[in-house]
Write a protein that holds these residues in place. Structure first.
Motif, short mmCIF file in Angstrom:
data_model
loop_
_atom_site.label_atom_id
_atom_site.label_comp_id
_atom_site.label_asym_id
_atom_site.label_seq_id
_atom_site.Cartn_x
_atom_site.Cartn_y
_atom_site.Cartn_z
N THR A 281 -2.61 6.65 6.43
CA THR A 281 -1.37 6.32 7.07
C THR A 281 -0.38 5.88 6.42
O THR A 281 0.86 6.02 6.49
N MET A 282 -0.77 4.82 5.65
CA MET A 282 0.10 4.22 4.76
C MET A 282 0.86 5.25 3.70
O MET A 282 2.13 5.17 3.39
N CYS B 114 -5.03 4.81 1.76
CA CYS B 114 -4.84 4.38 3.49
C CYS B 114 -4.03 5.65 3.93
O CYS B 114 -3.04 5.93 3.53
N CYS C 187 -11.74 -1.34 9.12
CA CYS C 187 -10.92 -0.20 8.49
C CYS C 187 -11.61 0.75 7.71
O CYS C 187 -12.61 0.51 7.07
N VAL D 271 -10.82 2.61 5.48
CA VAL D 271 -10.47 2.91 4.06
C VAL D 271 -11.35 2.00 3.35
O VAL D 271 -12.19 2.01 2.28
N HIS D 272 -11.66 0.41 3.75
CA HIS D 272 -12.43 -0.56 3.11
C HIS D 272 -13.88 -0.16 3.38
O HIS D 272 -14.60 -1.09 2.82
N GLU E 116 -11.66 -7.05 4.47
CA GLU E 116 -12.01 -5.97 5.43
C GLU E 116 -13.29 -5.08 4.83
O GLU E 116 -13.68 -4.09 5.47
N ASN F 47 -3.47 -6.80 12.24
CA ASN F 47 -3.40 -5.46 12.59
C ASN F 47 -4.08 -4.94 13.87
O ASN F 47 -5.20 -4.76 14.06
N TYR G 10 0.97 -1.18 0.04
CA TYR G 10 -0.05 0.03 -0.11
C TYR G 10 0.77 1.37 -0.04
O TYR G 10 0.28 2.50 0.13
N VAL H 190 2.82 0.62 8.22
CA VAL H 190 2.20 1.02 9.35
C VAL H 190 2.61 0.31 10.80
O VAL H 190 3.50 -0.77 10.69
N CYS I 174 -2.04 2.16 11.85
CA CYS I 174 -3.22 1.88 11.38
C CYS I 174 -4.40 2.17 11.97
O CYS I 174 -4.36 1.76 13.22
N ALA I 175 -5.51 2.84 11.44
CA ALA I 175 -6.49 3.22 12.37
C ALA I 175 -7.33 2.07 12.89
O ALA I 175 -7.79 2.17 13.93
N MET I 176 -7.33 0.86 12.12
CA MET I 176 -7.90 -0.21 12.81
C MET I 176 -7.36 -0.61 14.03
O MET I 176 -8.05 -1.11 15.14
FE1 SF4 Z 1 -5.11 -0.18 8.45
FE2 SF4 Z 1 -4.78 1.22 6.27
FE3 SF4 Z 1 -4.91 -1.38 6.13
FE4 SF4 Z 1 -7.07 0.19 6.73
S1 SF4 Z 1 -5.96 0.12 4.75
S2 SF4 Z 1 -6.46 -1.77 7.82
S3 SF4 Z 1 -6.27 1.63 7.93
S4 SF4 Z 1 -3.38 -0.23 7.22
#
Ligand code: SF4
Ligand code: 13P
Length: 332
Positions: free
Chosen positions: A287-288, A285, A199, A201-202, A227, A122, A28, A63, A87-89
């Motif tokens: 943070t990525m 994402c 997540c 993003v997903h 996710e 995660n 990512y 992350v 990672c937000a999750m």
């Molecule tokens: Fe975490 Fe980003 Fe993966 Fe979502 S896409 S699970 S926020 S690292």
């Protein structure tokens, strides 16, 4: 000091020659960072390949929980991250919230002896450690089905943290009953009890996005990451982890159109033609995407200067138990 990307690439390559470092990059990452990776892959591949690597420093572009997993598996390596991105999750659960989830099951009459906890990779090392102390283990999206299948042999209820979507999607694929803590279900009725994490993003992919593509391009295939919400996965032609999605899409005939529900950077470099991002919003994402070439250069320079930036450290007790939960997964 600020450099152009071309200059940064050159300087990073010079440090790669000079220092005992391995640059590790998740799929990512931004393209320009991903291209500098000596080891690239999804979270499972990165954990396994990095364990076998023998450089003194691992420079992890990803992350926080991923860099932490490398440190946990190989405590003698020095692990640094160009950006301490979270990672937000993974931030949705910590040790206290995990213990709280266990007490909710206890209150429903499910004793600790009858709980087998599984944490998605995660999650932070503290959660992985607590899971191991209760006899549980880690899974990734590539091996979640295998890990759950194996866990069920113990005849216990599975407490799945933190991703409610992954837990429910795998349970659906296996014909198991699942629920999310707090959704009003009777926990005793479920085989897989999920923590309410997700997540962000997903969650961006919607049934409207799927209808849009199916209408616009009849015959298009929809491929999504587990996710995504179960309603999205149920309406997909293929559901798979990052590596499984890559393999599936690369093997499609060139003219077959596919809309993919996962992170933008990955989808964007998958296939030159007939591949669409399954969303009207760019599913990046955040943070990525924080890690830049400049950050990578800065962290390499800090190693060369003898004062490494952003080093990942895990206390001994947490490391010991978190390692057990990761190694139980790797053993399978
Ligand atoms: Fe975490 Fe980003 Fe993966 Fe979502 S896409 S699970 S926020 S690292
Ligand atoms: P993978 O395990 O597929 O690499 O996924 C990690 C992740 O963060 C997905 O959002």
């Amino acid at each position: 000091m600020k450099y152009t990307n071309e200059e940064l690439r050159q300087k990073i390559n010079e440090y790669k020659e000079k220092l005992s470092v391995t640059i590790v990059a998740h799929f990512y990452q931004r393209d320009e960072v991903f291209e500098m990776g000596d080891i690239t892959g999804d979270s499972l591949e990165l954990a396994m390949k990095t364990k076998a690597d023998d450089a003194d420093y691992v420079v992890f572009c990803g992350v926080g929980f991923m860099g932490q997993s490398v440190k946990v598996l190989s405590p003698n390596k020095r692990v640094v991250m160009p950006k301490l991105a979270c990672c937000a999750m993974a931030t949705m659960i910590d040790g206290f919230m995990y213990e709280n989830a266990v007490s909710v099951l206890n209150d429903a009459g499910i004793t600790n002896e009858n709980i087998l906890p599984i944490t998605y990779i995660n999650s932070n090392a503290e959660v992985k450690a607590k899971v191991a102390q209760m006899g549980g283990l880690v899974c990734t999206s590539s091996n979640a089905k295998k890990i759950i299948t194996n866990a069920l042999k113990e005849g216990k209820k599975i407490l799945f943290v933190p991703d409610r979507c992954l837990g429910q999607n795998i349970a659906n694929q296996m014909g198991l009953k699942s629920c999310v803590i707090g959704d009003g279900s009777d926990l005793n009725e479920s085989d897989v009890i999920c923590f309410n994490g997700f997540c962000s993003v997903h969650q961006l992919f919607s049934l409207d996005d799927i209808s849009f593509y199916r209408k616009k391009y009849p015959g298009i295939l929809i491929a999504t990451h587990p996710e995504c919400d179960p309603s999205i996965c149920d309406a997909s032609d293929f559901v798979g982890s990052t590596s499984q999605l890559i393999k599936y899409i690369k093997e499609l005939p060139e003219e077959q159109k596919v809309a993919v529900g996962t992170e933008f950077n990955l989808v964007n470099r998958l296939r030159p033609k007939n591949t669409y991002v399954l969303s009207s919003t760019k599913p990046e994402c955040p943070t990525m995407n924080e890690t830049t070439l400049q950050d990578l250069y800065d962290v390499l320079k800090s190693i060369d200067d003898g004062e490494p930036l952003n080093e990942i450290l895990v206390d001994e007790e947490t490391q010991k138990w978190a390692k057990i939960s990761l190694e139980r997964m790797l053993a399978l």
